[in-house]
Scaffold this motif. Structure first.
Motif, PDB file in Angstrom:
ATOM      1  N   TYR A   1       4.522 -13.882   9.752  1.00 23.68           N
ATOM      2  CA  TYR A   1       4.346 -12.645   9.000  1.00 23.68           C
ATOM      3  C   TYR A   1       5.650 -11.852   8.960  1.00 23.68           C
ATOM      4  O   TYR A   1       6.542 -12.021   9.806  1.00 23.68           O
ATOM      5  N   THR A   2       5.728 -10.990   7.963  1.00 24.41           N
ATOM      6  CA  THR A   2       6.816 -10.023   7.883  1.00 24.41           C
ATOM      7  C   THR A   2       6.353  -8.830   7.054  1.00 24.41           C
ATOM      8  O   THR A   2       5.467  -8.960   6.196  1.00 24.41           O
ATOM      9  N   SER A   3       6.903  -7.669   7.313  1.00 21.02           N
ATOM     10  CA  SER A   3       6.560  -6.480   6.534  1.00 21.02           C
ATOM     11  C   SER A   3       7.653  -5.437   6.697  1.00 21.02           C
ATOM     12  O   SER A   3       8.436  -5.461   7.659  1.00 21.02           O
ATOM     13  N   ILE A   4       7.691  -4.523   5.746  1.00 22.24           N
ATOM     14  CA  ILE A   4       8.635  -3.418   5.804  1.00 22.24           C
ATOM     15  C   ILE A   4       7.933  -2.162   5.295  1.00 22.24           C
ATOM     16  O   ILE A   4       7.167  -2.219   4.329  1.00 22.24           O
ATOM     17  N   GLY A   5       8.155  -1.049   5.970  1.00 17.80           N
ATOM     18  CA  GLY A   5       7.523   0.203   5.589  1.00 17.80           C
ATOM     19  C   GLY A   5       8.491   1.365   5.642  1.00 17.80           C
ATOM     20  O   GLY A   5       9.461   1.346   6.405  1.00 17.80           O
ATOM     21  N   TYR A   6       8.219   2.364   4.829  1.00 19.00           N
ATOM     22  CA  TYR A   6       9.059   3.566   4.775  1.00 19.00           C
ATOM     23  C   TYR A   6       8.157   4.785   4.754  1.00 19.00           C
ATOM     24  O   TYR A   6       7.229   4.877   3.939  1.00 19.00           O
ATOM     25  N   THR A   7       8.383   5.710   5.669  1.00 21.29           N
ATOM     26  CA  THR A   7       7.623   6.953   5.729  1.00 21.29           C
ATOM     27  C   THR A   7       8.552   8.126   5.450  1.00 21.29           C
ATOM     28  O   THR A   7       9.575   8.285   6.122  1.00 21.29           O
ATOM     29  N   LYS A   8       8.197   8.934   4.457  1.00 23.82           N
ATOM     30  CA  LYS A   8       8.972  10.126   4.096  1.00 23.82           C
ATOM     31  C   LYS A   8       8.157  11.364   4.459  1.00 23.82           C
ATOM     32  O   LYS A   8       7.023  11.527   4.022  1.00 23.82           O
ATOM     33  N   ASN A   9       8.755  12.246   5.288  1.00 23.92           N
ATOM     34  CA  ASN A   9       8.085  13.445   5.751  1.00 23.92           C
ATOM     35  C   ASN A   9       8.666  14.707   5.125  1.00 23.92           C
ATOM     36  O   ASN A   9       9.883  14.826   4.960  1.00 23.92           O
ATOM     37  N   ASP A  10       7.764  15.649   4.788  1.00 20.28           N
ATOM     38  CA  ASP A  10       8.219  16.990   4.432  1.00 20.28           C
ATOM     39  C   ASP A  10       8.793  17.679   5.669  1.00 20.28           C
ATOM     40  O   ASP A  10       8.658  17.184   6.801  1.00 20.28           O
TER      41      ASP A  10
ATOM     42  N   SER B   1       0.824  -1.201   0.000  1.00 21.99           N
ATOM     43  CA  SER B   1       0.000   0.000   0.000  1.00 21.99           C
ATOM     44  C   SER B   1       0.862   1.255   0.000  1.00 21.99           C
ATOM     45  O   SER B   1       2.026   1.242   0.406  1.00 21.99           O
ATOM     46  N   TRP B   2       0.246   2.332  -0.464  1.00 24.76           N
ATOM     47  CA  TRP B   2       0.779   3.687  -0.360  1.00 24.76           C
ATOM     48  C   TRP B   2      -0.264   4.539   0.341  1.00 24.76           C
ATOM     49  O   TRP B   2      -1.439   4.523  -0.022  1.00 24.76           O
ATOM     50  N   ASN B   3       0.159   5.241   1.379  1.00 25.21           N
ATOM     51  CA  ASN B   3      -0.711   6.160   2.106  1.00 25.21           C
ATOM     52  C   ASN B   3      -0.093   7.552   2.079  1.00 25.21           C
ATOM     53  O   ASN B   3       1.117   7.698   2.305  1.00 25.21           O
ATOM     54  N   ARG B   4      -0.920   8.562   1.830  1.00 23.90           N
ATOM     55  CA  ARG B   4      -0.452   9.949   1.919  1.00 23.90           C
ATOM     56  C   ARG B   4      -1.267  10.705   2.950  1.00 23.90           C
ATOM     57  O   ARG B   4      -2.504  10.603   2.987  1.00 23.90           O
ATOM     58  N   ASN B   5      -0.568  11.456   3.792  1.00 19.90           N
ATOM     59  CA  ASN B   5      -1.197  12.413   4.699  1.00 19.90           C
ATOM     60  C   ASN B   5      -0.755  13.807   4.277  1.00 19.90           C
ATOM     61  O   ASN B   5       0.438  14.092   4.174  1.00 19.90           O
TER      62      ASN B   5
ATOM     63  N   GLY C   1       3.753  20.083   4.353  1.00 20.49           N
ATOM     64  CA  GLY C   1       2.942  19.266   5.251  1.00 20.49           C
ATOM     65  C   GLY C   1       2.558  17.901   4.733  1.00 20.49           C
ATOM     66  O   GLY C   1       1.598  17.301   5.216  1.00 20.49           O
ATOM     67  N   LYS C   2       3.309  17.363   3.764  1.00 17.88           N
ATOM     68  CA  LYS C   2       2.967  16.055   3.197  1.00 17.88           C
ATOM     69  C   LYS C   2       3.840  14.947   3.789  1.00 17.88           C
ATOM     70  O   LYS C   2       5.028  15.134   4.041  1.00 17.88           O
ATOM     71  N   SER C   3       3.209  13.778   3.990  1.00 20.08           N
ATOM     72  CA  SER C   3       3.916  12.567   4.408  1.00 20.08           C
ATOM     73  C   SER C   3       3.451  11.411   3.537  1.00 20.08           C
ATOM     74  O   SER C   3       2.254  11.289   3.241  1.00 20.08           O
TER      75      SER C   3
END
Length: 359
Positions: free
Chosen positions: A325-334, A293-297, A305-307
């Motif tokens: 189970y296994t998972s990996i996530g990356y969050t990029k913040n302004d 998935s891709w989520n934007r805030n 103000g975008k993440s």
């Protein structure tokens, strides 16, 4: 002696009848895994509970009252597998049944429940999110700048709700939560509604919630005007959100899509947050499921103000009740926001691997 045997037989019959009319289920989840997270001052390896699903033990049941009417209840305790502590408790609130605690009536009219309950917003997001509100792709971590991951968007106390019966896949819920503030009837109360349709390949969800003077979760480091709303534990704000989305089952995979709009109004300022989710989930080899998935805030009031949160995960069933189970996530913040992190502009990497058992 003969009279005693007759009395015993009558009591046994009555007890058997009462037991047959009352159904009680004990259920639960035990989930633990290894986690790597680089949010904060430095990289951290730890053992965490509830990576895929919150660890819990619950008791639910119903009693046949006759004429199609039943008494129903559900009490559910959340706990941390890694250290055995209560999951929904903190320094100010000690909750034995922090996940759910309600009693009600059910019949041809639907159901009415009273107590601490999951919100229609939570129920809708659980249907929409390809990660089912778990692992590194958990949509609650992004929507509403993380407010979807906390009360009152997650659960509400002092709540009375009505749910209509399922009509060919169409469901609906209305709820009201009492604020219970002496001399301030309008404070700390919540209105919520949800409508869902699940039939064939289509699952569509719509939820709305409004909460007044809600106490926000602990400090979230931000820049700009966001700090006035999200900048400290105990801050209060009026919250309003709407969520719409669902998935379409293509057979080989499910396509997931969602949109959210959240307003947070504190004494100092007002913020408008928009969210998007695009995701996919697909069975693999009969025992596995892959999710992405891709989520934007987007905090509309901030120039930076975008993440963005990207994630991929995999769950593999080793039995009917146990999976890995296994998972990996990356969050990029302004530069102006710190979603899933502790400092504005800082990025976050989250990895987990573990085991979940249902009982």
């Amino acid at each position: 002696m003969k009279k005693s045997l007759i009395a015993l037989a009558v009591l046994s019959t009555l007890a058997g009848t009462a037991f047959a009319q009352t159904a009680i289920t004990i259920y639960g989840v035990v989930d633990a895994g290894i986690v790597y997270d680089n949010a904060g001052a430095g990289r951290t390896w730890r053992l965490d509970s509830g990576n895929q699903s919150g660890s819990r033990i619950g008791f639910k049941g119903s009693e046949d009252l006759g004429s199609g009417l039943s008494a129903i209840f559900n009490v559910e305790n959340g706990f941390n597998t890694d250290n055995g502590t209560l999951a929904q408790s903190n320094a100010t609130t000690n909750r034995l049944f922090g996940r759910q605690a309600w009693v009600g009536l059910k019949g041809g009219f639907g159901s009415v429940k009273l107590g601490r309950q999951l919100t229609p917003l939570y129920v809708a997001m659980d249907q929409i999110d390809p990660f089912r509100i778990g692992l590194a792709g958990n949509a609650q971590r992004a929507f509403g700048y993380g407010l979807y991951n906390a009360d009152p968007f997650l659960r509400t106390d002092n709540t009375i709700s009505y749910s209509m019966p399922d009509v060919s896949g169409l469901t609906g819920t209305l709820s009201y939560s009492f604020g219970e503030q002496p001399g301030a009837f309008a404070s700390n109360r919540t209105y919520a509604a949800g409508v869902g349709y699940a039939n064939g390949p289509i699952n569509a969800q719509l939820a709305y919630q409004k909460s007044t003077t809600a106490t926000l979760p602990g400090a979230v480091a931000t820049a700009g005007s966001a700090a006035a709303v999200f900048g400290g534990g105990g801050t209060t704000a009026d919250l309003r959100t709407i969520l719409v989305g669902g998935y379409y089952d293509l057979g080989v995979a499910k396509a997931h899509l969602a949109y959210g709009d959240t307003h947070a109004d504190s004494a100092a300022t007002s913020l408008k947050t928009r969210n998007w989710l695009v995701g996919v989930s697909a069975p693999v080899g009969g025992a596995g499921t892959v999710m992405a998935s891709w989520n934007r805030n987007d905090i509309r009031d901030l120039a930076n103000g975008k993440s963005d949160q990207w994630a991929i995960g995999y769950a593999h069933a080793v039995s009917k009740r146990t999976n890995l189970y296994t998972s990996i996530g990356y969050t990029k913040n302004d530069a102006g926001v710190s979603l899933n992190s502790t400092a504005p502009g800082q990025s976050d990497r989250l990895f987990n691997v573990g085991v979940r058992h249902l009982f």
